[in-house]
Design a protein around this motif. Structure first.
Motif, PDB file in Angstrom:
ATOM      1  N   TYR A 123      20.131  -6.785  38.747  1.00 57.36           N
ATOM      2  CA  TYR A 123      19.250  -7.498  39.647  1.00 57.36           C
ATOM      3  C   TYR A 123      18.017  -6.407  39.989  1.00 57.36           C
ATOM      4  N   THR A 124      16.881  -6.840  40.313  1.00 62.14           N
ATOM      5  CA  THR A 124      16.104  -6.096  41.308  1.00 62.14           C
ATOM      6  C   THR A 124      15.945  -6.385  42.683  1.00 62.14           C
ATOM      7  N   ILE A 125      15.989  -5.403  43.308  1.00 66.24           N
ATOM      8  CA  ILE A 125      15.920  -5.395  44.882  1.00 66.24           C
ATOM      9  C   ILE A 125      14.603  -4.928  45.331  1.00 66.24           C
ATOM     10  N   HIS A 126      13.760  -6.023  45.831  1.00 61.18           N
ATOM     11  CA  HIS A 126      12.427  -5.759  46.203  1.00 61.18           C
ATOM     12  C   HIS A 126      12.493  -5.589  47.876  1.00 61.18           C
ATOM     13  N   ILE A 127      12.061  -4.428  48.422  1.00 59.08           N
ATOM     14  CA  ILE A 127      12.088  -4.348  49.721  1.00 59.08           C
ATOM     15  C   ILE A 127      10.842  -3.941  50.378  1.00 59.08           C
ATOM     16  N   PRO A 128      10.090  -5.041  51.187  1.00 61.19           N
ATOM     17  CA  PRO A 128       8.767  -4.687  51.928  1.00 61.19           C
ATOM     18  C   PRO A 128       9.099  -3.631  52.704  1.00 61.19           C
ATOM     19  N   SER A 141       0.329   7.800  53.212  1.00 64.60           N
ATOM     20  CA  SER A 141       1.489   8.421  52.640  1.00 64.60           C
ATOM     21  C   SER A 141       2.755   7.793  53.452  1.00 64.60           C
ATOM     22  N   ARG A 142       3.936   7.834  52.741  1.00 60.15           N
ATOM     23  CA  ARG A 142       4.968   7.489  53.512  1.00 60.15           C
ATOM     24  C   ARG A 142       6.351   8.157  52.743  1.00 60.15           C
ATOM     25  N   THR A 143       7.358   8.320  53.278  1.00 59.67           N
ATOM     26  CA  THR A 143       8.509   8.586  52.589  1.00 59.67           C
ATOM     27  C   THR A 143       9.836   7.789  53.557  1.00 59.67           C
ATOM     28  N   ASN A 144      10.445   7.031  52.538  1.00 56.97           N
ATOM     29  CA  ASN A 144      11.500   6.282  52.972  1.00 56.97           C
ATOM     30  C   ASN A 144      12.943   6.735  52.235  1.00 56.97           C
ATOM     31  N   GLU A 145      14.020   7.046  52.814  1.00 57.82           N
ATOM     32  CA  GLU A 145      15.164   7.241  52.330  1.00 57.82           C
ATOM     33  C   GLU A 145      16.093   6.007  52.397  1.00 57.82           C
ATOM     34  N   TYR A 146      16.852   5.695  51.338  1.00 59.93           N
ATOM     35  CA  TYR A 146      17.908   4.654  51.363  1.00 59.93           C
ATOM     36  C   TYR A 146      19.156   5.458  51.046  1.00 59.93           C
ATOM     37  N   GLY A 147      20.278   4.420  51.733  1.00 60.19           N
ATOM     38  CA  GLY A 147      21.540   4.719  51.393  1.00 60.19           C
ATOM     39  C   GLY A 147      22.343   3.808  51.289  1.00 60.19           C
ATOM     40  N   VAL A 206      18.655   2.174  41.249  1.00 61.69           N
ATOM     41  CA  VAL A 206      17.764   3.274  40.977  1.00 61.69           C
ATOM     42  C   VAL A 206      16.468   2.671  41.223  1.00 61.69           C
ATOM     43  N   LEU A 207      15.418   3.652  41.747  1.00 61.92           N
ATOM     44  CA  LEU A 207      14.296   3.536  42.351  1.00 61.92           C
ATOM     45  C   LEU A 207      13.273   3.116  41.037  1.00 61.92           C
ATOM     46  N   ILE A 208      12.624   2.100  40.778  1.00 65.28           N
ATOM     47  CA  ILE A 208      11.686   1.639  39.596  1.00 65.28           C
ATOM     48  C   ILE A 208      10.220   1.412  40.066  1.00 65.28           C
ATOM     49  N   SER A 209      10.008   1.338  41.278  1.00 71.02           N
ATOM     50  CA  SER A 209       8.678   0.965  41.813  1.00 71.02           C
ATOM     51  C   SER A 209       8.557   1.269  43.348  1.00 71.02           C
ATOM     52  N   LYS A 210       7.231   1.662  43.465  1.00 72.06           N
ATOM     53  CA  LYS A 210       6.954   2.055  44.963  1.00 72.06           C
ATOM     54  C   LYS A 210       5.555   1.834  45.028  1.00 72.06           C
ATOM     55  N   THR A 211       5.065   1.199  46.234  1.00 74.64           N
ATOM     56  CA  THR A 211       3.616   1.013  46.499  1.00 74.64           C
ATOM     57  C   THR A 211       3.519   0.991  48.110  1.00 74.64           C
ATOM     58  N   ARG A 212       2.486   0.737  48.506  1.00 77.00           N
ATOM     59  CA  ARG A 212       2.020   1.063  49.867  1.00 77.00           C
ATOM     60  C   ARG A 212       3.046   0.218  50.707  1.00 77.00           C
ATOM     61  N   THR A 213       3.213  -1.030  50.123  1.00 77.18           N
ATOM     62  CA  THR A 213       3.867  -2.292  51.030  1.00 77.18           C
ATOM     63  C   THR A 213       5.360  -2.325  50.674  1.00 77.18           C
ATOM     64  N   TYR A 214       5.796  -1.842  49.227  1.00 72.36           N
ATOM     65  CA  TYR A 214       7.249  -2.328  49.053  1.00 72.36           C
ATOM     66  C   TYR A 214       7.816  -1.096  48.222  1.00 72.36           C
TER      67      TYR A 214
END
Length: 305
Positions: free
Chosen positions: A211-216, A150-156, A190-198
């Motif tokens: 745009y999409t912003i894909h963040i590993p 599991s992971r939890t990430n916060e973005y600002g 807005v968040l539209i996708s989350k996986t183990r790696t991005y």
């Protein structure tokens, strides 16, 4: 409140009823996608609306979940709010920015009372200051059903275009801050996708691009930005998204100037080839200062890219 509990539970089920269904068929009578749209009113009420991707889209109207939770007109940003059924009614938790400070918020609501919170249950825990310069706040909670990770990430997003990411540990401490510049043109995200790696966000710009912003999840943070549309998206000050089908997204765009909202079905993100279907203007007046998504599970599933 009992009605809210039932509809939010249904939202979890219907979000998963459409595996393999083409995005053009998201409004079939047998299994309609829906989004639990949250908001904070000018008087500090926490609110909910059930939006269904019918043709035309339907809106069950505003329901007050927690009354007078926050100072009038002071709540600027919010993560998705997690709804957790407990004895007597729902427990709600997430993060909000009030004025210049970030807070962890939590409260319990009575299942039989319209907006009545349990006395003594409201928590506003100050995390830190300096948030008056931030224009977006998002949270990504990911865990596979196996429970092995599991992971939890916060973005600002700061108003100078710097995008920050923190990792939240099991004690709720925000650690390992990393950042990337170059996002000054973003109006909302807005968040539209989350996986183990991005994680992947959908963002509109002041010039109207989407745009999409894909963040590993690796550090340092290296976002990959891909244009989806080149124009017409500048009118929305806020975007709210929910999973629709196995790989699609139900998207609400909110225009604060006209107090209107529009619903879109977005296919699996693939740059300019992404299918976007306009489902229509939502009924109602959308005049709340702040909108967010109700998340009916702590680690719910988003897979829009």
């Amino acid at each position: 409140m009992k009605r809210m509990m039932g509809v939010l539970a249904a939202a979890v089920l219907t979000a998963g009823l459409l595996p393999g269904t083409a995005i053009g068929n998201v409004t079939t009578a047998s299994a309609q996608c829906r989004i639990a749209l949250g908001s904070v009113s000018a008087t500090g009420d926490s609110q909910w609306q059930d939006i269904v991707a019918a043709t035309p889209p339907t809106n069950a109207g505003v329901q007050v979940i927690g009354r007078d939770l926050y100072p009038d007109g002071a709540t600027r940003l919010s993560t998705a709010m997690v709804y957790e059924p407990v004895a007597g009614g729902p427990r709600v938790f997430g993060y909000v920015v009030i004025g210049s400070a970030l807070y962890r918020t939590r409260y319990d609501a009575y299942s039989g009372g319209a907006g009545t919170v349990v006395p003594g249950s409201v928590v506003l825990q100050r995390i830190g200051g300096g948030w008056d310069s931030f224009v977006a706040l998002q949270e990504s909670r990911y865990a596979p059903y196996s429970g092995s990770f599991s992971r939890t990430n916060e973005y600002g997003l700061r108003n100078d275009g710097t995008l920050f990411r923190w990792t939240r540990d099991n004690q709720g401490v925000w650690r390992n801050a990393t950042s990337a510049p170059g996002f000054a043109a973003v109006k909302s995200m807005v968040l539209i996708s989350k996986t183990r790696t991005y994680d992947t966000f959908l963002a509109n710009t002041r010039s109207g691009a989407l745009y999409t912003i894909h963040i590993p999840t690796t550090a340092p943070m290296k976002p990959v930005v891909t244009k989806v549309r080149g124009s017409t998206w500048q009118g929305f000050e806020s975007l709210v998204a929910e999973k629709c089908g196995s790989q699609g997204t139900l998207l609400v765009g909110l225009d604060k100037d006209t107090k209107t909202a529009y619903l879109y079905a977005v296919g699996h993100a693939n740059g300019p080839a992404t299918v976007i279907r306009a489902l229509g203007k939502l009924p109602g007046t959308f005049d709340a200062p702040l909108y967010f998504r109700w998340a009916t599970l702590d680690f719910d599933d988003l897979f829009g890219e």
